[in-house]
Design a protein around this motif. Structure first.
Motif, short mmCIF file in Angstrom:
data_model
loop_
_atom_site.label_atom_id
_atom_site.label_comp_id
_atom_site.label_asym_id
_atom_site.label_seq_id
_atom_site.Cartn_x
_atom_site.Cartn_y
_atom_site.Cartn_z
N UNK A 196 0.81 -1.22 0.00
CA UNK A 196 0.00 0.00 0.00
C UNK A 196 0.85 1.28 0.00
N UNK A 197 0.32 2.29 -0.70
CA UNK A 197 0.88 3.63 -0.66
C UNK A 197 -0.27 4.62 -0.56
N UNK A 198 -0.03 5.71 0.14
CA UNK A 198 -1.05 6.75 0.27
C UNK A 198 -0.38 8.11 0.20
N UNK A 199 -0.86 8.94 -0.72
CA UNK A 199 -0.31 10.29 -0.92
C UNK A 199 -1.32 11.33 -0.41
N UNK A 200 -0.88 12.21 0.46
CA UNK A 200 -1.66 13.39 0.85
C UNK A 200 -1.05 14.59 0.14
N UNK A 201 -1.82 15.19 -0.78
CA UNK A 201 -1.28 16.22 -1.67
C UNK A 201 -2.02 17.53 -1.50
N UNK A 202 -1.45 18.48 -0.75
CA UNK A 202 -2.05 19.82 -0.68
C UNK A 202 -1.58 20.67 -1.86
N UNK A 203 -2.44 21.58 -2.29
CA UNK A 203 -2.10 22.45 -3.40
C UNK A 203 -1.96 23.90 -2.92
N UNK A 204 -1.29 24.70 -3.73
CA UNK A 204 -1.09 26.11 -3.38
C UNK A 204 -2.31 26.96 -3.73
#
Length: 211
Positions: free
Chosen positions: A74-82
């Motif tokens: 498993x992999x999990x990405x938390x991606x906030x944007x500008x």
């Protein structure tokens, strides 16, 4: 990471081949709008490697910049944007072997998700095909993925390997600057004119508009 829930939900078809045209570099430029300092990848074997798979279109097949999972697949990405993005499509490239992820689950505006949090129903998910050349795009539901300030990508499984490897994740869409002005309340008072002096004015008759 034992205890993960590997549920099988409904997957939406929407993938298609992409031509390698010069304009693709412009279309897949949303990686530039990622807040990399606050981005995180859970279960990466090398710290910070998850950020490396969000790269230029020209560099998308560079196998020196990859992420591999650690204790399981498993992999999990938390991606906030500008700012806010409207996500229209996503590309996931890996090796042409069993380490390639077999499913992706997308969540909108849920910062700092964990694997336990990802047990809930995803906003959209796809069954992935092996794509070693970054040519398959999965079309997202634009209505759902508009005004996105945070995107979570969960890869729960692969094609049979103990670990998952990802070479490139491409995000296509539009970006707009976020406005951090909070809530503005405008008050308009009813003011009687001389001609209306006989009318009773209710002091509570105020109009509030929330912008």
């Amino acid at each position: 990471m034992s205890g993960h829930n590997h549920g099988h939900g409904h997957s939406c078809a929407g993938d298609h081949d992409h031509d390698d045209t010069p304009e693709m570099g412009f279309q897949y430029s949303l990686y530039q709008k990622i807040d990399r300092e606050n981005m995180e990848c859970l279960n990466e074997s090398v710290e910070g490697a998850g950020k490396e798979v969000f790269k230029t279109w020209e560099d998308r097949l560079n196998v020196e910049k990859i992420v591999e999972s650690d204790v399981d697949e498993e992999l999990l990405f938390n991606i906030p944007f500008t700012g806010n993005i409207k996500l229209k499509g996503i590309i996931v490239a890996g090796s042409d072997d069993e380490t390639h992820p077999s499913k992706i689950r997308l969540f909108k505006n849920r910062p700092h998700m964990t694997f336990d949090d990802a047990r809930i129903k995803a906003d959209q998910e796809f069954d992935l095909h092996r794509d070693a050349q970054a040519v398959l795009e999965y079309a997202t539901k634009v209505v759902t993925f508009s005004s996105v300030y945070h995107l979570t990508l969960h890869f729960p499984s692969n094609f049979g390997s103990e670990t998952t490897r990802i070479i490139y994740i491409g995000l296509r869409g539009e970006w707009t600057e976020a406005h951090h002005h909070g809530v503005t309340i405008c008050t308009y008072e009813a003011r009687p004119s001389v001609a209306d002096h006989k009318a009773d004015v209710n002091p509570d008759s105020l109009s509030h508009e929330i912008i």
